[in-house]
Design a protein around this motif. Sequence first.
Motif, PDB file in Angstrom:
ATOM      1  N   MET A  38      41.009 109.363  76.204  1.00  0.00           N
ATOM      2  CA  MET A  38      40.409 108.859  75.001  1.00  0.00           C
ATOM      3  C   MET A  38      39.010 108.335  75.333  1.00  0.00           C
ATOM      4  SD  MET A  38      41.188 105.701  72.351  1.00  0.00           S
ATOM      5  CE  MET A  38      42.781 105.353  72.823  1.00  0.00           C
ATOM      6  N   LYS A  39      38.042 108.664  74.500  1.00  0.00           N
ATOM      7  CA  LYS A  39      36.677 108.174  74.665  1.00  0.00           C
ATOM      8  C   LYS A  39      36.482 106.954  73.780  1.00  0.00           C
ATOM      9  CE  LYS A  39      34.816 112.554  76.044  1.00  0.00           C
ATOM     10  NZ  LYS A  39      33.692 113.442  76.026  1.00  0.00           N
ATOM     11  N   LEU A  40      35.660 106.023  74.279  1.00  0.00           N
ATOM     12  CA  LEU A  40      35.459 104.764  73.589  1.00  0.00           C
ATOM     13  C   LEU A  40      33.971 104.467  73.474  1.00  0.00           C
ATOM     14  CD1 LEU A  40      36.779 102.080  72.542  1.00  0.00           C
ATOM     15  CD2 LEU A  40      36.527 101.242  74.879  1.00  0.00           C
ATOM     16  N   ALA A  41      33.570 103.961  72.316  1.00  0.00           N
ATOM     17  CA  ALA A  41      32.189 103.528  72.096  1.00  0.00           C
ATOM     18  C   ALA A  41      32.206 102.098  71.562  1.00  0.00           C
ATOM     19  CB  ALA A  41      31.486 104.446  71.108  1.00  0.00           C
ATOM     20  N   PHE A  42      31.197 101.331  71.949  1.00  0.00           N
ATOM     21  CA  PHE A  42      30.996  99.999  71.376  1.00  0.00           C
ATOM     22  C   PHE A  42      29.821 100.100  70.420  1.00  0.00           C
ATOM     23  CE2 PHE A  42      32.436  97.355  75.342  1.00  0.00           C
ATOM     24  CZ  PHE A  42      33.735  97.804  75.178  1.00  0.00           C
ATOM     25  N   ILE A  43      29.961  99.519  69.248  1.00  0.00           N
ATOM     26  CA  ILE A  43      28.876  99.462  68.268  1.00  0.00           C
ATOM     27  C   ILE A  43      28.599  97.987  68.001  1.00  0.00           C
ATOM     28  CG2 ILE A  43      28.105 100.099  65.960  1.00  0.00           C
ATOM     29  CD1 ILE A  43      30.099 102.446  66.112  1.00  0.00           C
ATOM     30  N   PHE A  44      27.360  97.582  68.222  1.00  0.00           N
ATOM     31  CA  PHE A  44      26.978  96.178  68.118  1.00  0.00           C
ATOM     32  C   PHE A  44      26.293  95.895  66.789  1.00  0.00           C
ATOM     33  CE2 PHE A  44      27.259  97.199  72.605  1.00  0.00           C
ATOM     34  CZ  PHE A  44      28.082  96.183  73.059  1.00  0.00           C
ATOM     35  N   PRO A  45      26.579  94.716  66.211  1.00  0.00           N
ATOM     36  CA  PRO A  45      26.051  94.375  64.877  1.00  0.00           C
ATOM     37  C   PRO A  45      24.604  93.922  64.904  1.00  0.00           C
ATOM     38  CG  PRO A  45      27.291  92.525  65.721  1.00  0.00           C
ATOM     39  CD  PRO A  45      27.439  93.657  66.731  1.00  0.00           C
ATOM     40  N   GLY A  46      24.003  94.007  63.749  1.00  0.00           N
ATOM     41  CA  GLY A  46      22.669  93.463  63.542  1.00  0.00           C
ATOM     42  C   GLY A  46      22.761  92.059  62.984  1.00  0.00           C
ATOM     43  N   GLN A  47      21.626  91.537  62.628  1.00  0.00           N
ATOM     44  CA  GLN A  47      21.541  90.185  62.087  1.00  0.00           C
ATOM     45  C   GLN A  47      22.334  90.088  60.790  1.00  0.00           C
ATOM     46  OE1 GLN A  47      17.603  88.649  62.205  1.00  0.00           O
ATOM     47  NE2 GLN A  47      17.996  87.123  60.645  1.00  0.00           N
ATOM     48  N   GLY A  48      22.950  88.945  60.592  1.00  0.00           N
ATOM     49  CA  GLY A  48      23.724  88.704  59.377  1.00  0.00           C
ATOM     50  C   GLY A  48      25.183  88.442  59.679  1.00  0.00           C
ATOM     51  N   SER A  49      25.622  88.737  60.906  1.00  0.00           N
ATOM     52  CA  SER A  49      27.028  88.514  61.254  1.00  0.00           C
ATOM     53  C   SER A  49      27.234  87.181  61.969  1.00  0.00           C
ATOM     54  CB  SER A  49      27.536  89.682  62.117  1.00  0.00           C
ATOM     55  OG  SER A  49      26.736  89.839  63.267  1.00  0.00           O
ATOM     56  N   GLN A  50      26.200  86.362  62.042  1.00  0.00           N
ATOM     57  CA  GLN A  50      26.296  85.074  62.728  1.00  0.00           C
ATOM     58  C   GLN A  50      27.010  84.033  61.867  1.00  0.00           C
ATOM     59  OE1 GLN A  50      23.376  86.292  61.505  1.00  0.00           O
ATOM     60  NE2 GLN A  50      22.753  84.707  60.060  1.00  0.00           N
ATOM     61  N   TYR A  51      27.623  83.061  62.537  1.00  0.00           N
ATOM     62  CA  TYR A  51      28.239  81.925  61.859  1.00  0.00           C
ATOM     63  C   TYR A  51      28.393  80.789  62.872  1.00  0.00           C
ATOM     64  CZ  TYR A  51      32.520  83.578  64.124  1.00  0.00           C
ATOM     65  OH  TYR A  51      33.440  83.969  65.051  1.00  0.00           O
ATOM     66  N   VAL A  52      28.356  79.571  62.392  1.00  0.00           N
ATOM     67  CA  VAL A  52      28.536  78.414  63.256  1.00  0.00           C
ATOM     68  C   VAL A  52      29.958  78.455  63.816  1.00  0.00           C
ATOM     69  CG1 VAL A  52      28.651  75.888  63.341  1.00  0.00           C
ATOM     70  CG2 VAL A  52      26.814  77.014  62.076  1.00  0.00           C
ATOM     71  N   GLY A  53      30.068  78.319  65.111  1.00  0.00           N
ATOM     72  CA  GLY A  53      31.358  78.373  65.805  1.00  0.00           C
ATOM     73  C   GLY A  53      31.587  79.687  66.522  1.00  0.00           C
ATOM     74  N   MET A  54      30.706  80.663  66.306  1.00  0.00           N
ATOM     75  CA  MET A  54      30.926  81.982  66.918  1.00  0.00           C
ATOM     76  C   MET A  54      30.911  81.886  68.444  1.00  0.00           C
ATOM     77  SD  MET A  54      27.424  84.028  66.148  1.00  0.00           S
ATOM     78  CE  MET A  54      25.903  83.583  66.935  1.00  0.00           C
TER      79      MET A  54
END
Length: 145
Positions: free
Chosen positions: A1-17
């Motif tokens: 199985m092949k695996l890829a990671f996709i990283f988010p852009g700005q807007g997914s932040q929150y206090v406590g992350m």
Amino acid sequence: MKLAFIFPGQGSQYVGMGRELFEKYIVVRNAFHAADAALDMPLTNMMFYGPEEHLRLTFNTQPALLAVSVAVAAVLRQKGVVPEAVAGHSLGEYSALVVAGVMGYEEALISVRARGTYMQEAVPVEELRLAAGRGVEGRGSVGTR
């Protein structure tokens, strides 16, 4: 199985992350402490405790999201989960570059801090969220440069 990671852009932040991971994994603590040192600021404290209006400032948001993304990838790597490909949307491109080994972590932190500062200066704070949502900050890309 092949695996890829996709990283988010700005807007997914929150206090406590990232806090639960910080408490559980030394690799996360190391990544967050490295971010604090590279940026010469208490980024980790801001991520965990806010205030939210400071975390939402683009020049803080971008290194915070990079730190969390890279730290999560480090935890997965420790567990033997290694992607064959990486991708990122806008800011997430930097996380992808670090995880792919194309760009150093500290270099990426400093770069996204500067990027966020320039974006913040270019667009007033109240307009930045709307502008970022419309794609002004970039389109993202797949792979590495």
